[in-house]
Design an enzyme around this catalytic site. Structure first.
Site, PDB file in Angstrom:
ATOM      1  N   CYS A  12      -3.493 -19.315 -21.372  1.00  0.00           N
ATOM      2  CA  CYS A  12      -2.747 -20.391 -20.722  1.00  0.00           C
ATOM      3  C   CYS A  12      -3.419 -21.745 -20.996  1.00  0.00           C
ATOM      4  O   CYS A  12      -3.335 -22.255 -22.098  1.00  0.00           O
ATOM      5  CB  CYS A  12      -2.591 -20.110 -19.235  1.00  0.00           C
ATOM      6  SG  CYS A  12      -1.304 -21.107 -18.450  1.00  0.00           S
ATOM      7  N   LEU A  13      -4.133 -22.293 -20.020  1.00  0.00           N
ATOM      8  CA  LEU A  13      -4.853 -23.536 -20.258  1.00  0.00           C
ATOM      9  C   LEU A  13      -5.871 -23.358 -21.387  1.00  0.00           C
ATOM     10  O   LEU A  13      -6.150 -24.297 -22.139  1.00  0.00           O
ATOM     11  CB  LEU A  13      -5.556 -23.991 -18.976  1.00  0.00           C
ATOM     12  CG  LEU A  13      -6.368 -25.296 -19.071  1.00  0.00           C
ATOM     13  CD1 LEU A  13      -5.462 -26.467 -19.421  1.00  0.00           C
ATOM     14  CD2 LEU A  13      -7.117 -25.558 -17.766  1.00  0.00           C
ATOM     15  N   GLY A  14      -6.409 -22.155 -21.535  1.00  0.00           N
ATOM     16  CA  GLY A  14      -7.354 -21.878 -22.617  1.00  0.00           C
ATOM     17  C   GLY A  14      -6.724 -22.097 -23.986  1.00  0.00           C
ATOM     18  O   GLY A  14      -7.373 -22.630 -24.899  1.00  0.00           O
TER      19      GLY A  14
ATOM     20  N   HIS B 103      -0.031 -14.878 -19.445  1.00  0.00           N
ATOM     21  CA  HIS B 103      -1.158 -14.249 -18.743  1.00  0.00           C
ATOM     22  C   HIS B 103      -1.129 -12.738 -18.964  1.00  0.00           C
ATOM     23  O   HIS B 103      -0.584 -11.993 -18.128  1.00  0.00           O
ATOM     24  CB  HIS B 103      -1.090 -14.561 -17.242  1.00  0.00           C
ATOM     25  CG  HIS B 103      -1.401 -15.985 -16.902  1.00  0.00           C
ATOM     26  ND1 HIS B 103      -2.681 -16.413 -16.622  1.00  0.00           N
ATOM     27  CD2 HIS B 103      -0.597 -17.074 -16.821  1.00  0.00           C
ATOM     28  CE1 HIS B 103      -2.652 -17.719 -16.373  1.00  0.00           C
ATOM     29  NE2 HIS B 103      -1.411 -18.145 -16.481  1.00  0.00           N
TER      30      HIS B 103
ATOM     31  N   SER C  62     -11.088  -8.751   4.668  1.00  0.00           N
ATOM     32  CA  SER C  62     -11.717  -8.426   3.378  1.00  0.00           C
ATOM     33  C   SER C  62     -12.418  -7.066   3.382  1.00  0.00           C
ATOM     34  O   SER C  62     -13.417  -6.872   2.709  1.00  0.00           O
ATOM     35  CB  SER C  62     -12.722  -9.521   2.961  1.00  0.00           C
ATOM     36  OG  SER C  62     -12.081 -10.763   2.847  1.00  0.00           O
TER      37      SER C  62
ATOM     38  N   GLU D 124       1.361  -2.571   3.520  1.00  0.00           N
ATOM     39  CA  GLU D 124       0.097  -3.147   3.971  1.00  0.00           C
ATOM     40  C   GLU D 124       0.363  -4.423   4.751  1.00  0.00           C
ATOM     41  O   GLU D 124       1.033  -5.336   4.248  1.00  0.00           O
ATOM     42  CB  GLU D 124      -0.801  -3.455   2.763  1.00  0.00           C
ATOM     43  CG  GLU D 124      -2.115  -4.126   3.142  1.00  0.00           C
ATOM     44  CD  GLU D 124      -2.860  -4.689   1.943  1.00  0.00           C
ATOM     45  OE1 GLU D 124      -3.820  -5.468   2.177  1.00  0.00           O
ATOM     46  OE2 GLU D 124      -2.499  -4.397   0.792  1.00  0.00           O
TER      47      GLU D 124
ATOM     48  N   ILE E 289      -2.924 -13.802  16.062  1.00  0.00           N
ATOM     49  CA  ILE E 289      -1.615 -14.118  16.628  1.00  0.00           C
ATOM     50  C   ILE E 289      -0.528 -14.125  15.554  1.00  0.00           C
ATOM     51  O   ILE E 289       0.620 -13.770  15.793  1.00  0.00           O
ATOM     52  CB  ILE E 289      -1.668 -15.480  17.382  1.00  0.00           C
ATOM     53  CG1 ILE E 289      -0.399 -15.678  18.207  1.00  0.00           C
ATOM     54  CG2 ILE E 289      -1.898 -16.640  16.411  1.00  0.00           C
ATOM     55  CD1 ILE E 289      -0.469 -16.861  19.148  1.00  0.00           C
TER      56      ILE E 289
ATOM     57  N   GLU F  37      -3.361 -10.638 -18.516  1.00  0.00           N
ATOM     58  CA  GLU F  37      -4.156  -9.901 -17.525  1.00  0.00           C
ATOM     59  C   GLU F  37      -3.286  -9.284 -16.431  1.00  0.00           C
ATOM     60  O   GLU F  37      -3.704  -8.337 -15.751  1.00  0.00           O
ATOM     61  CB  GLU F  37      -5.220 -10.800 -16.894  1.00  0.00           C
ATOM     62  CG  GLU F  37      -4.702 -11.936 -16.026  1.00  0.00           C
ATOM     63  CD  GLU F  37      -4.490 -13.239 -16.787  1.00  0.00           C
ATOM     64  OE1 GLU F  37      -4.547 -14.312 -16.156  1.00  0.00           O
ATOM     65  OE2 GLU F  37      -4.250 -13.173 -18.013  1.00  0.00           O
TER      66      GLU F  37
ATOM     67  N   GLY G  59      -6.162  -3.643   0.545  1.00  0.00           N
ATOM     68  CA  GLY G  59      -5.376  -3.598  -0.685  1.00  0.00           C
ATOM     69  C   GLY G  59      -5.822  -2.482  -1.606  1.00  0.00           C
ATOM     70  O   GLY G  59      -4.992  -1.756  -2.178  1.00  0.00           O
TER      71      GLY G  59
ATOM     72  N   ASP H 220      -3.239  -8.653  -3.997  1.00  0.00           N
ATOM     73  CA  ASP H 220      -3.222  -7.208  -3.790  1.00  0.00           C
ATOM     74  C   ASP H 220      -2.140  -6.530  -4.626  1.00  0.00           C
ATOM     75  O   ASP H 220      -2.263  -5.346  -4.961  1.00  0.00           O
ATOM     76  CB  ASP H 220      -3.023  -6.871  -2.307  1.00  0.00           C
ATOM     77  CG  ASP H 220      -4.320  -6.959  -1.515  1.00  0.00           C
ATOM     78  OD1 ASP H 220      -5.396  -6.798  -2.124  1.00  0.00           O
ATOM     79  OD2 ASP H 220      -4.268  -7.200  -0.302  1.00  0.00           O
TER      80      ASP H 220
END
Length: 542
Positions: free
Chosen positions: A384-386, A510, A18, A143, A151, A512, A22, A75
């Site tokens: 969507c669900l909204g 979606h 983290s 990336e 591992i 977004e 990305g 990412d």
């Protein structure tokens, strides 16, 4: 004349996860693209899942969906937001996909009876995926997920080590992202974790050409010299990735340090001078908007982990950029709305958004939020669900269909206004089996949706199994719920709105996933514009 030979930039991470590989990769892509290069990006993920589609948002964050229906790492959302590159399922490979492909080849006898091994068969498959993604571009940024020393990532690291021998040293560079922690008790920034991370990478056979050091403060030239000496990297190739208030400042910060110039030199590739006015304008609007601030309430079930709504959060900020206003995101747990009521939690917001999601928990809170937005005439956006919750709320409280619900949450509802698609009824596998990817949507002339898009037919990305039940469509429309968008091929509801409401829009897809800071999505731009109008109207009444 510009070289046509594809160049490879391999990005790895060390010390901790983290760190922002990305965002660093996306920023480098933005800078190289800005200098006139055709670029693409590729994410290699060490986990064994075929894709993140079945993984919990709490574990993995958002699932980013591509036009071709790929369920990919979040990412890839950064890659698309920062660049003009269009991602597909070929831009994200997991260990699961790699091993699955190799095993399928073995079963078909393609290895001619040979013993199938990590080297060369797994690594060759990884290299084949890299080459496939790199076709037709000047540069590809690869990336590698995870942290050096894990591992799981060893086959990927071995594959990218081999790539330099395959394409030649002048055509591939290694960039390593590490942490420079500040130890308060000692009053010092410590370089030892970076040294150990590079040491581990060199044990694998990779000598990094560039270092990007994640830090919360400026570091001295002396410290850079020390890092360069112990890590065997040119001092001019040691860069920092400092904490920034907006992720969209990172390309400007890395350019200020000269990373794009050094990359072009190392790869011996012609580029034009950088033109970053567009990014500078974005930062101005993010940091110093001229129209103040609006508060948007996001009523969802994953609000404790903001990464679950990463593309959504960024798209709302893009809507703010389009309207030159700051967007303050107020995350509201839908379960809390069930327990405490919408009035108590949403009375201070200028607009309400109900995002997508799965599972029954918190759905009644989302329905209550929809009702509050409809009755209080607060700008509403359901995704969507909204959208489905908006249909359920309208069915219950306007049509009077007591107990109306989605079959996803109540198999015995007397009014299944949201139902399972026929193609989904017998599906048992969870991964990659939803309505995924880009589908057409025809917009109703004169509707708000048509006005916002300015087009008659649009294409948007989907990720869901349940749809508005066409058996109730006529009754919903007669009662005032406008179906402002539909899929002409499947005859499915794609968008709904209320004509007697300042701004009440729901979409099954979606949006977004297609918004960028320099090209905000029209549905988010319109939503934030409505929030500004609602805020200003409230001030006038006050």
């Amino acid at each position: 004349m510009r070289s046509k030979k594809t160049k490879f930039i391999f990005v790895t991470g060390g010390v901790v996860s983290s760190l922002g590989k990305g965002l660093a990769s996306a920023s480098i892509g933005a800078l190289l693209e800005n200098r006139g290069l055709d670029i693409t990006l590729l994410k290699l993920d060490p986990y064994i899942n075929i894709d993140p589609g079945t993984m919990s948002p709490f574990q993995h964050g958002e699932v980013f969906v591509t036009d071709d229906g790929g369920e990919t790492d979040m990412d890839l959302g950064h890659y698309e937001r920062f660049t003009n590159a269009r991602m597909s399922r070929l831009n994200n490979f997991t260990s699961g996909r790699i091993y699955h492909a190799v095993i399928q080849k073995e079963r078909r006898g393609e290895y001619l009876g040979k013993t199938v091994q990590v080297i060369p068969h797994i690594t060759d498959e990884i290299k084949s995926c890299i080459r496939q993604a790199a076709q037709g571009v000047d540069a590809v940024i690869v990336e590698v997920g995870g942290t050096v020393g894990d591992i799981e990532s060893l086959p990927f690291l071995e594959a990218i080590r081999q790539m330099r021998y395959d394409v030649g040293p002048g055509n591939a560079v290694y960039m390593h992202l590490t942490l420079l922690p500040y130890i308060g008790a000692a009053g010092e920034v410590k370089t030892k974790p970076t040294q150990h991370s590079v040491m581990k990478l060199r044990e694998i056979g990779i000598q990094p050409d560039f270092l990007i050091c994640r830090t919360d403060r400026e570091i001295s030239r002396e410290l850079k010299d020390k890092i360069a000496m112990f890590c065997n990297v040119d001092t001019g190739n040691v860069f920092t990735s400092p904490d920034v208030k907006s992720i969209y400042e990172l390309p400007l910060e890395l350019h200020r340090q000269g990373i794009d110039e050094r990359l072009a030199e190392s790869l011996n590739i012609w580029t034009r001078a950088a033109r970053l006015e567009r990014w500078e304008d974005i930062i101005r609007k993010v940091y110093s908007p001229s129209r103040g601030e609006v508060k948007v309430g996001i009523v969802g079930k994953y609000v404790d982990l903001k990464e679950s709504y990463k593309s959504l959060n960024e798209s709302l900020l893009h809507g703010g950029i389009a309207n030159d206003v700051k967007v303050d995101l107020q995350f509201v747990d839908s379960q809390d709305v069930e327990d405490k009521g919408a009035d108590a939690l949403l009375s201070g917001v200028d607009a309400i958004l109900v995002p997508g999601g799965f599972g029954v928990r918190g759905t009644e809170g989302k329905i209550a939020a929809v009702r509050y937005a409809r009755e209080k005439r607060v700008p509403f956006f359901g995704i969507c669900l909204g959208l489905q919750m908006a249909v359920v709320e309208f069915s219950r409280n306007v049509l009077g269909l007591q107990g109306a619900n989605s079959l996803e949450f109540n198999e015995h509802t007397p009014h299944p206004v949201v139902t399972l698609m026929e193609s989904q009824v017998k599906v048992q596998d969870k991964g990659g089996t939803m309505r995924l990817g880009s589908y057409a949507c025809a917009l109703k002339p004169g509707s708000l949706a048509h006005k916002l898009y300015g087009e008659e037919v649009i294409n948007e990305r989907h990720r869901h199994r349940y749809e508005v039940n066409n058996a109730y469509r006529g009754r919903l429309q007669e009662a005032g719920l406008v179906v402002s968008g539909h899929n002409p091929e499947l005859n499915l509801v794609e968008m709904v709105e209320l004509s007697d409401h300042p701004h009440f829009v729901g979409c099954q897809f979606h949006p977004e996933f297609k918004s960028k800071p320099f090209a905000p999505h029209p549905l988010f731009s319109g939503f934030i514009s409505a929030a500004v109008s609602h805020r200003d109207a409230g001030r006038t009444q006050a």
